[in-house]
Motif scaffolding. Structure first.
Motif, PDB file in Angstrom:
ATOM      1  N   TYR A 100      41.765  25.247  48.350  1.00  0.00           N
ATOM      2  CA  TYR A 100      41.200  26.416  47.671  1.00  0.00           C
ATOM      3  C   TYR A 100      42.086  26.827  46.505  1.00  0.00           C
ATOM      4  O   TYR A 100      43.317  26.684  46.556  1.00  0.00           O
ATOM      5  CB  TYR A 100      41.113  27.586  48.656  1.00  0.00           C
ATOM      6  CG  TYR A 100      40.654  28.884  48.045  1.00  0.00           C
ATOM      7  CD1 TYR A 100      39.329  29.080  47.682  1.00  0.00           C
ATOM      8  CD2 TYR A 100      41.559  29.917  47.833  1.00  0.00           C
ATOM      9  CE1 TYR A 100      38.914  30.281  47.120  1.00  0.00           C
ATOM     10  CE2 TYR A 100      41.141  31.123  47.275  1.00  0.00           C
ATOM     11  CZ  TYR A 100      39.816  31.296  46.920  1.00  0.00           C
ATOM     12  OH  TYR A 100      39.411  32.475  46.361  1.00  0.00           O
ATOM     13  N   ARG A 107      41.765  30.017  43.148  1.00  0.00           N
ATOM     14  CA  ARG A 107      40.906  30.953  42.438  1.00  0.00           C
ATOM     15  C   ARG A 107      41.529  31.303  41.109  1.00  0.00           C
ATOM     16  O   ARG A 107      42.744  31.183  40.916  1.00  0.00           O
ATOM     17  CB  ARG A 107      40.601  32.192  43.268  1.00  0.00           C
ATOM     18  CG  ARG A 107      41.718  33.125  43.518  1.00  0.00           C
ATOM     19  CD  ARG A 107      41.297  34.271  44.465  1.00  0.00           C
ATOM     20  NE  ARG A 107      42.404  35.163  44.686  1.00  0.00           N
ATOM     21  CZ  ARG A 107      42.655  36.246  43.954  1.00  0.00           C
ATOM     22  NH1 ARG A 107      41.846  36.586  42.971  1.00  0.00           N
ATOM     23  NH2 ARG A 107      43.706  36.984  44.211  1.00  0.00           N
ATOM     24  N   VAL A 110      35.137  31.341  53.993  1.00  0.00           N
ATOM     25  CA  VAL A 110      35.982  32.517  53.805  1.00  0.00           C
ATOM     26  C   VAL A 110      36.919  32.725  54.987  1.00  0.00           C
ATOM     27  O   VAL A 110      38.076  33.123  54.805  1.00  0.00           O
ATOM     28  CB  VAL A 110      35.121  33.770  53.516  1.00  0.00           C
ATOM     29  CG1 VAL A 110      35.988  35.013  53.365  1.00  0.00           C
ATOM     30  CG2 VAL A 110      34.273  33.551  52.260  1.00  0.00           C
ATOM     31  N   ILE A 135      37.961  37.211  46.257  1.00  0.00           N
ATOM     32  CA  ILE A 135      36.998  36.129  46.060  1.00  0.00           C
ATOM     33  C   ILE A 135      35.835  36.602  45.188  1.00  0.00           C
ATOM     34  O   ILE A 135      35.432  35.922  44.244  1.00  0.00           O
ATOM     35  CB  ILE A 135      36.502  35.591  47.419  1.00  0.00           C
ATOM     36  CG1 ILE A 135      37.624  34.795  48.100  1.00  0.00           C
ATOM     37  CG2 ILE A 135      35.241  34.752  47.264  1.00  0.00           C
ATOM     38  CD1 ILE A 135      37.352  34.433  49.554  1.00  0.00           C
ATOM     39  N   ASN A 138      36.075  30.776  41.870  1.00  0.00           N
ATOM     40  CA  ASN A 138      36.657  30.113  43.035  1.00  0.00           C
ATOM     41  C   ASN A 138      36.398  28.613  43.013  1.00  0.00           C
ATOM     42  O   ASN A 138      35.319  28.167  42.619  1.00  0.00           O
ATOM     43  CB  ASN A 138      36.061  30.704  44.311  1.00  0.00           C
ATOM     44  CG  ASN A 138      36.346  32.177  44.424  1.00  0.00           C
ATOM     45  OD1 ASN A 138      37.408  32.575  44.856  1.00  0.00           O
ATOM     46  ND2 ASN A 138      35.392  33.004  44.023  1.00  0.00           N
TER      47      ASN A 138
END
Length: 144
Positions: free
Chosen positions: A67, A69, A22, A48, A53
């Protein structure tokens, strides 16, 4: 549907939220992503928590290198957002492979559409089947 895209050797993708770095995700987005510059850490954590995710990880070091999402009801609609690839691994097709994996992960849900917004990566998404809105005049946004 386009062909499945595989990650380059030495990388793996996971939807396990416990694997997310994170701190790294927040750092990438809040300092280097034009759409999220200045986003507070607490807001990123809420984003998140409310999303599906995807993290891409180096299989040797375990470091997270990308990353994305998705906000979805898992029935009719999904919004793909916060797609980010670390500058150190750009050019290795990790972003394309990650978005392809996201698309493939969502396919069994039978969604009517997956939307996204991009300022500069149209070509990446087009390779994976995304197209400009056929009727943008039918879409509206409430912006705060």
């Amino acid at each position: 549907m386009t062909d499945t895209v595989r990650l380059p050797e030495g990388y793996e993708i996971s939807t396990d939220p416990d694997r997310l770095d994170v701190d790294r995700v927040h750092g990438w987005l809040s300092t280097d992503a034009y759409w999220a510059t200045g986003r507070p850490r607490e807001k990123q954590e809420r984003a998140i928590a409310g999303s599906l995710n995807f993290g891409v990880y180096d299989t040797v070091s375990g470091d997270q290198v990308a990353y994305a999402r998705v906000i979805t009801d898992r029935a009719t609609f999904a919004w793909l957002c916060d797609v980010y690839v670390d500058r150190s691994v750009r050019g290795k097709s990790i972003g394309t492979a990650m978005v392809g994996a996201v698309r493939d992960h969502l396919e069994p849900f039978g969604l009517r559409r997956i939307l996204l917004a991009t300022h500069d990566a149209h070509g990446v998404y087009e390779k994976l089947g995304f197209r400009e809105l056929a009727r943008p005049d039918q879409w509206m946004a409430l912006v705060f």
